[in-house]
Design an enzyme around this catalytic site. Structure first.
Site, PDB file in Angstrom:
ATOM      1  N   SER A 101       0.826  -1.208   0.000  1.00 57.19           N
ATOM      2  CA  SER A 101       0.000   0.000   0.000  1.00 57.19           C
ATOM      3  C   SER A 101       0.861   1.258   0.000  1.00 57.19           C
ATOM      4  CB  SER A 101      -0.921   0.010   1.229  1.00 57.19           C
ATOM      5  OG  SER A 101      -1.832  -1.059   1.185  1.00 57.19           O
ATOM      6  N   ARG A 121       1.572   4.317  -3.016  1.00 51.82           N
ATOM      7  CA  ARG A 121       1.378   5.733  -2.720  1.00 51.82           C
ATOM      8  C   ARG A 121       2.678   6.523  -2.836  1.00 51.82           C
ATOM      9  NH1 ARG A 121      -2.369   2.612  -0.427  1.00 51.82           N
ATOM     10  NH2 ARG A 121      -4.447   3.448   0.098  1.00 51.82           N
ATOM     11  N   GLY A 156      -6.022  -3.628  -8.067  1.00 49.88           N
ATOM     12  CA  GLY A 156      -7.174  -2.784  -7.802  1.00 49.88           C
ATOM     13  C   GLY A 156      -6.779  -1.468  -7.153  1.00 49.88           C
ATOM     14  N   ARG A 171     -13.675  -6.814 -11.333  1.00 53.06           N
ATOM     15  CA  ARG A 171     -13.887  -6.158 -10.043  1.00 53.06           C
ATOM     16  C   ARG A 171     -14.676  -4.863 -10.194  1.00 53.06           C
ATOM     17  NH1 ARG A 171      -8.252  -6.300  -6.870  1.00 53.06           N
ATOM     18  NH2 ARG A 171      -9.604  -5.573  -5.193  1.00 53.06           N
ATOM     19  N   SER A 213     -13.592   1.573   3.086  1.00 54.07           N
ATOM     20  CA  SER A 213     -12.660   1.229   2.014  1.00 54.07           C
ATOM     21  C   SER A 213     -11.584   2.299   1.918  1.00 54.07           C
ATOM     22  CB  SER A 213     -13.382   1.115   0.668  1.00 54.07           C
ATOM     23  OG  SER A 213     -12.450   1.026  -0.395  1.00 54.07           O
ATOM     24  N   GLN A 226      -9.324   2.397  -0.309  1.00 54.72           N
ATOM     25  CA  GLN A 226      -9.116   2.738  -1.711  1.00 54.72           C
ATOM     26  C   GLN A 226     -10.082   3.831  -2.158  1.00 54.72           C
ATOM     27  OE1 GLN A 226      -9.302  -0.882  -3.987  1.00 54.72           O
ATOM     28  NE2 GLN A 226      -7.435  -1.718  -3.085  1.00 54.72           N
ATOM     29  N   ASP A 237      -7.408  -7.491   4.404  1.00 57.79           N
ATOM     30  CA  ASP A 237      -6.589  -8.290   3.483  1.00 57.79           C
ATOM     31  C   ASP A 237      -5.997  -9.528   4.144  1.00 57.79           C
ATOM     32  OD1 ASP A 237      -6.961  -6.791   1.195  1.00 57.79           O
ATOM     33  OD2 ASP A 237      -5.274  -5.456   1.619  1.00 57.79           O
ATOM     34  N   ARG A 253      -3.496 -14.139  -2.227  1.00 51.38           N
ATOM     35  CA  ARG A 253      -3.640 -14.350  -0.786  1.00 51.38           C
ATOM     36  C   ARG A 253      -4.277 -15.698  -0.481  1.00 51.38           C
ATOM     37  NH1 ARG A 253      -1.752  -9.734   1.155  1.00 51.38           N
ATOM     38  NH2 ARG A 253      -2.259  -7.767   0.100  1.00 51.38           N
TER      39      ARG A 253
END
Length: 757
Positions: A344, A348, A416, A444, A489, A491, A637, A709
């Protein structure tokens, strides 16, 4: 190829696939096909046609043809259904050969060719026949050599090389299949492509390089110092200019036949070369670095593509190879390891570093496919990015308004996070952008970001049911909104905050439960003001991002697999170092502790605004629990691995409030339920969670559904299984955890990786 006096050694085929194959033109291409067909016994007879009698005699003496002549009419009466004629002459000569074949052959004989330009041949066929006949199948073998002529014939020339067929709508299925089968018999991979696409792609990737190589060698040959130039030329020069030894007449014809595509490629190259010349003259190091790093990245991607798939689709096998993990039962995990950088934060760091003013240096970057998709997207939008190399990346920021329109769609692979966060940034740009992804990502839902972006004034088009690809039409004037997220979320929150950097007025987002706050933390780290009041986060436009250095902590999501492995395997003791323990990410630690796991945190500190620590887990028996719903967003996750822990716990574990898991890379609730049942565990999936009854894991085969995962979770499950666990479709593990297999073996998991069809 040995001396021409030695015949081709034949290896017989019990039942030849083809009857007669007539090859018109016995140079390298035609002669090599003849030699390969003879060697493999793939047809009853190989007949050669060549203009020069000496060529036919040489081919007969070499044993690469059974009969030969200068005139197809000598054999035309013998040919019929099941026979193939292959035209292997220069592109501009194909028309005259086709004229002879039309006069001599019936419509039941299949005709194909090997010309490098398909559009001109297609036009010649239509002009000659008045239509495109069903038995003429256009093709192009992608193979060659510095040598030419029949003497250079090589029966292995096509082995593991690609042959592109460009079928027309008028072609009969049987004719295309027969030509494809002929090439497969000589070891080639047969692909299909549209005629015009073929000429455009080959113009850029094959014809332009030949133009450059011929021109470069010709230029240097006229240099007064050319003897020294060629005498001391390094290997790179020799490798690149090798293609200038190709047949000059053949390549002259190719250039003329594919003039339009070649000229477009030359013009584009000339423009970019002039730009690079200017950068060198002005000592513009950033621009030079950008060209070279983009080129290296593109070449590396090209190499990877060649290992898997080229051009459009394969005709001989539409089933992709997949990776299978076979894990031996039992064992313990022990050791001191550091897992890769947080995915993550890696995403970023590239995004904000690109939008910052100045140079951002990043350490600990995750070199997995997901994060690399983000990195490549910003390279495609003109950002100069150096690396990654051993986790180090340097981003030359262009500022909030410095991105450039990419030349094509931005490919997000399986990520995603890339697609959703980039949507917010791209909504504020002046140009339109298309975002695409792989098969999994294309399923998705994206309306969760598209709809609030539309409320802000963005024009966002999606495929059916709000799925990718996304077309974001830039140039819209965004306005700030307040958005109450219906579902927690990170995201969605991040997407809107990033769009808010470009909006008029304040943008605020209220989350129903805490989600990971990496975006807010990193925005502050880059000097941008972000305010939080309770569960509401606010940003205003008008600020700027200032470059900074970032040290990315190890990913707690990746660490989870080893934490759970130690938690379920008696005698285990493992320490994971420099792990990010952001308060919005430590749900897995809290949940494991509630289940009875023995977890110790040490060496706690803050690095670049993110808290980190070393995490030690020593085995202790686990018990089933009702997972607190306030912990669900903090471990969203990590639940595939946590459900494995639940399966090994005493009693029942109940998960609720986790409907988000149904719209991840796959429906993770159903995928885990199916896999656990296959391994002997009783469980009941619900609309927003699952009930898992702890028990004894058995051996068996499980499906990962191409979800990284899921694959890693069932891999560690074998530690408590009574038999081997086979996990199917594990290729996507590399998207988030490139060295998972190596670390798993290092700590004691007995794992075997196999590639199967």
């Amino acid at each position: 190829m040995s001396k021409q006096s030695n015949p081709i050694e034949q290896t017989s085929s019990p039942t030849p696939l083809l009857n007669k194959v007539v090859i018109v033109g016995l140079g390298l291409i035609g002669g090599s096909l003849a030699a390969a067909l003879k060697q493999r016994g793939a047809c009853n007879e190989v007949i050669g046609i060549a203009r020069r009698k000496e060529t036919t005699l040489t081919a007969l003496k070499m044993g690469i043809v059974d009969r030969a002549s200068a005139d197809i009419a000598d054999f035309a009466g013998e040919l019929g259904a099941g026979d193939v004629v292959f035209i292997a002459v220069p592109t501009l000569t194909v028309a005259s050969v086709l004229k002879d074949l039309k006069a001599a052959l019936g419509r039941d004989v299949v005709i194909t060719d090997g010309a490098s330009v398909k559009g001109s041949v297609r036009d010649d066929v239509i002009k000659l026949y008045g239509e495109f006949p069903e038995q003429v199948v256009l093709g192009h073998p992608i193979a060659g050599s510095e040598q030419s002529g029949v003497e250079a014939s090589n029966p292995d020339l096509y082995v593991n090389h690609r042959v592109i067929l460009t079928p027309m709508p008028e072609n009969s299925v049987a004719a295309v299949a027969l030509v494809g089968a002929m090439w497969e018999q000589v070891g080639a991979e047969v692909l299909a492509m549209d005629v015009d696409d073929h000429d455009l792609v080959l113009g850029a990737t094959s014809h332009l390089p030949h133009v450059i190589a011929f021109s470069l060698v010709d230029t240097l040959a006229h240099d007064s110092h050319n003897q020294n130039i060629f005498r001391y030329a390094a290997g790179g020069f020799r490798d690149f200019t090798r293609i200038a030894s190709s047949d000059a007449i053949m390549w002259r014809d190719i250039m003329l036949a594919n003039k339009k595509s070649v000229l477009e490629a030359i013009d584009l190259f000339s423009t970019n070369l002039a730009r690079l010349r200017t950068a060198i003259a002005e000592e513009d190091a950033t621009t030079i670095t950008g060209v070279f790093t983009r080129a290296k990245a593109a070449r590396d991607r090209f190499t990877k593509m060649l290992m898997n798939q080229a051009y459009v689709k394969t005709m001989q096998d539409n089933q992709e190879k997949h990776i299978v993990y076979t894990v031996a039962p039992g064992g313990t995990v022990k050791g001191n390891i550091r897992v890769p950088g947080d995915k993550s934060i890696s995403h970023r760091s590239i995004m904000l570093g690109s939008l910052a003013e100045g140079v951002t240096k990043i350490e600990g970057f995750l070199e997995g496919e997901d994060a690399l998709a983000t990195l490549q997207a910003f390279r495609d939008m003109g950002v100069v990015i150096e690396g990654p190399e051993h986790g180090s990346v340097t981003v030359n920021g262009v500022g909030l308004h410095g991105l450039e329109k990419p030349s094509g769609a931005l490919y997000m692979g399986n990520s995603g996070t890339s697609m959703r966060l980039l949507s917010g940034i791209l909504a504020g740009q002046k140009f339109a952008t298309e975002l695409t992804g792989d098969v999994s990502l294309s399923k998705r839902p994206m309306n969760r970001v598209a709809n609030p972006l539309r409320e802000m004034g963005a024009v966002v088009d999606t495929a059916e049911q709000g799925r990718p690809p996304l077309l974001i039409n830039g140039g819209s004037k965004l306005k700030g909104i307040h958005y109450d997220m219906p579902m927690a979320s990170a995201q969605v929150k991040s997407c809107l905050l990033l769009a808010g950097l470009y909006a008029e007025g304040e943008t605020s987002v209220t989350e129903p439960a805490p989600t990971r706050d990496h975006t807010e933390r990193m925005l502050r780290g880059f000097g941008y003001d972000v305010n939080r009041e309770g569960n509401t986060i606010r940003v205003k436009p008008g600020g700027k991002l200032t470059a900074t250095n970032i040290d990315i902590p190890a990913d707690i999501s990746s660490a989870t697999f080893f934490l759970v492995a130690a938690a379920i395997a008696p005698g285990s003791d493992i320490t994971l170092t420099h792990v990010g323990i952001n308060p919005t990410r430590i749900g897995v630690i809290n949940i494991l502790r509630l289940m009875g796991a023995n977890i110790t945190l040490s060496n706690e500190r803050e690095v670049g605004g993110e808290p980190v620590a070393d995490i030690r887990l020593q085995y202790a028996p686990l018990k089933g629990i009702q997972i607190p719903e306030d912990q669900v967003p903090l471990a969203i996750d990590e639940f595939p691995a946590l459900l494995v822990a639940a399966a090994c716990a005493e009693g029942t574990t109940v998960l609720t409030g986790a409907e988000e898991l149904r719209v991840k890379e796959t429906d993770r609730i159903q995928a885990m339920a199916d896999g656990l049942k296959n391994l002997g565990i009783q469980c009941e999936p619900t609309e927003d969670g699952i009930v898992v009854h702890g028990g004894q894991l058995t051996g068996g085969s499980v499906e990962s559904c191409h979800d990284h995962r899921i694959a890693m979770s069932f891999t560690i499950a074998a530690l408590r299984a009574t038999g081997p666990v086979v996990v199917n479709n594990c290729a996507n593990v590399s998207t988030s955890f490139p060295n998972f297999v190596d670390l798993a073996k290092e700590v004691g998991i007995n794992l075997e990786v196999n590639i199967v069809n």
